[in-house]
Design a protein around this motif. Structure first.
Motif, PDB file in Angstrom:
ATOM      1  N   VAL A 215     -31.020  31.126  21.479  1.00 33.31           N
ATOM      2  CA  VAL A 215     -30.259  29.894  21.410  1.00 33.31           C
ATOM      3  C   VAL A 215     -29.564  29.388  20.040  1.00 33.31           C
ATOM      4  CG1 VAL A 215     -30.235  27.237  21.876  1.00 33.31           C
ATOM      5  CG2 VAL A 215     -31.503  29.177  23.387  1.00 33.31           C
ATOM      6  N   LEU A 216     -30.477  29.676  19.088  1.00 32.58           N
ATOM      7  CA  LEU A 216     -30.103  29.320  17.530  1.00 32.58           C
ATOM      8  C   LEU A 216     -29.061  30.323  17.218  1.00 32.58           C
ATOM      9  CD1 LEU A 216     -33.299  28.511  15.719  1.00 32.58           C
ATOM     10  CD2 LEU A 216     -31.483  26.926  16.420  1.00 32.58           C
ATOM     11  N   GLY A 217     -29.270  31.570  17.715  1.00 30.51           N
ATOM     12  CA  GLY A 217     -28.042  32.677  17.328  1.00 30.51           C
ATOM     13  C   GLY A 217     -26.780  32.382  17.889  1.00 30.51           C
ATOM     14  N   ALA A 218     -26.699  31.772  18.968  1.00 29.64           N
ATOM     15  CA  ALA A 218     -25.303  31.422  19.779  1.00 29.64           C
ATOM     16  C   ALA A 218     -24.698  30.345  19.054  1.00 29.64           C
ATOM     17  CB  ALA A 218     -25.680  31.079  21.221  1.00 29.64           C
ATOM     18  N   LEU A 219     -25.873  29.365  18.496  1.00 21.56           N
ATOM     19  CA  LEU A 219     -24.966  28.252  17.979  1.00 21.56           C
ATOM     20  C   LEU A 219     -24.569  28.726  16.276  1.00 21.56           C
ATOM     21  CD1 LEU A 219     -27.995  25.579  18.508  1.00 21.56           C
ATOM     22  CD2 LEU A 219     -25.405  25.378  19.024  1.00 21.56           C
ATOM     23  N   PHE A 220     -25.474  29.489  15.784  1.00 25.27           N
ATOM     24  CA  PHE A 220     -24.928  30.033  14.481  1.00 25.27           C
ATOM     25  C   PHE A 220     -23.744  30.689  14.459  1.00 25.27           C
ATOM     26  CE2 PHE A 220     -29.785  30.077  13.013  1.00 25.27           C
ATOM     27  CZ  PHE A 220     -29.636  28.549  12.990  1.00 25.27           C
ATOM     28  N   ASP A 221     -23.473  31.539  15.653  1.00 26.52           N
ATOM     29  CA  ASP A 221     -22.189  32.406  15.501  1.00 26.52           C
ATOM     30  C   ASP A 221     -21.204  31.832  16.482  1.00 26.52           C
ATOM     31  OD1 ASP A 221     -22.885  32.752  18.369  1.00 26.52           O
ATOM     32  OD2 ASP A 221     -23.668  34.961  17.763  1.00 26.52           O
ATOM     33  N   ARG A 222     -21.460  30.584  16.649  1.00 26.24           N
ATOM     34  CA  ARG A 222     -20.283  29.744  17.394  1.00 26.24           C
ATOM     35  C   ARG A 222     -19.947  30.097  18.943  1.00 26.24           C
ATOM     36  NH1 ARG A 222     -17.819  26.599  13.362  1.00 26.24           N
ATOM     37  NH2 ARG A 222     -18.108  27.368  11.214  1.00 26.24           N
ATOM     38  N   ARG A 223     -20.721  30.782  19.531  1.00 25.31           N
ATOM     39  CA  ARG A 223     -20.774  31.135  20.722  1.00 25.31           C
ATOM     40  C   ARG A 223     -21.009  29.950  21.835  1.00 25.31           C
ATOM     41  NH1 ARG A 223     -24.630  35.281  22.503  1.00 25.31           N
ATOM     42  NH2 ARG A 223     -25.534  34.866  20.417  1.00 25.31           N
ATOM     43  N   LEU A 224     -21.749  28.984  21.216  1.00 21.67           N
ATOM     44  CA  LEU A 224     -22.198  27.695  21.745  1.00 21.67           C
ATOM     45  C   LEU A 224     -21.721  26.714  20.641  1.00 21.67           C
ATOM     46  CD1 LEU A 224     -25.895  27.885  23.301  1.00 21.67           C
ATOM     47  CD2 LEU A 224     -23.562  27.100  24.292  1.00 21.67           C
TER      48      LEU A 224
END
Length: 228
Positions: free
Chosen positions: A26-35
């Protein structure tokens, strides 16, 4: 025959590992802007995007809700929190509470050669930015300097509870910076503030190191707030 208990490794169940994996996803998706920050999604959307099982995802979301990253709305969806002034202020205030003590300890106990190496590293990056400008390589160097200095100071406290809290705060700072454009003046100011801390540490001046750290966070807060 009684059923076999779930395997436990170092006191952890396999489900715990899956929940931590989901948390990182979840954090990775936020960090790379997928979320994107502020996104409102369903649990089904997240399962599909992150390719994680439902239960570990639910466990991870509960942790992230406790950390202030998401708001879970039963039967509606998951709201990802977009940092606002109050959130940014609270995060930097909490960081200051932890790291002022850490800066003092680092000044008093850190290896002199390690401090000197950090100063040299900062000056090298500073010189490169002054002469060649601010590009992706310089940004990568800046982020590395941030990690090395702040992680090193926090580690000097030798307190796993503090390090765990500091890691959560660092995650929030990464999220805040997603909407911040790092510029050459921002980078040079940050390096100068770091060098003020390190200069005090090199002289074993705990009072000045603590004061320089407090000033650094105050200036950083101003830079972050100016972009909200």
């Amino acid at each position: 025959m009684a059923g076999r208990a779930p395997a436990v490794l170092n006191g952890e169940r396999p489900a715990d590992n899956l929940a931590r994996f989901a948390y990182r996803q979840v954090l990775g998706a936020l960090f790379d802007r997928r979320l994107p920050l502020g996104a409102f999604v369903s649990q089904r959307d997240l399962v599909r995007l992150l390719n994680v099982p439902v239960q570990p995802l639910r466990d991870a979301l509960k942790v992230l809700e406790a950390e202030g990253v998401v708001e879970i709305m039963p039967r509606a969806g998951i709201q990802f929190v977009k940092p606002d002034y109050e959130m940014v202020h609270n995060i930097y205030q909490f960081r200051a509470i932890i790291e002022r003590t850490a800066a003092r300890r680092f000044a008093e106990t850190a290896d002199g050669d390690s401090i000197a190496a950090l100063i040299d590293d900062h000056r090298r990056v500073q010189s490169t930015i002054e002469q060649a400008g601010f590009d992706d390589t310089a940004l990568s160097d800046m982020l590395r300097l941030e990690r090395t200095l702040h992680d090193g100071m926090t580690a000097s406290l030798r307190n796993p509870l503090v390090e765990k809290a500091a890691q959560r705060l660092k995650n929030h700072v990464i999220l805040i910076r997603l909407d911040v454009v790092m510029t050459r003046p921002f980078a040079l100011r940050t390096i100068a503030e770091h060098l003020a801390i390190l200069s005090a540490c090199a002289e074993r001046d705990g009072d000045r190191a603590e004061a320089a750290l407090a000033d650094h966070f105050q200036q950083s807060l101003g830079r972050m707030v100016g972009t909200i």
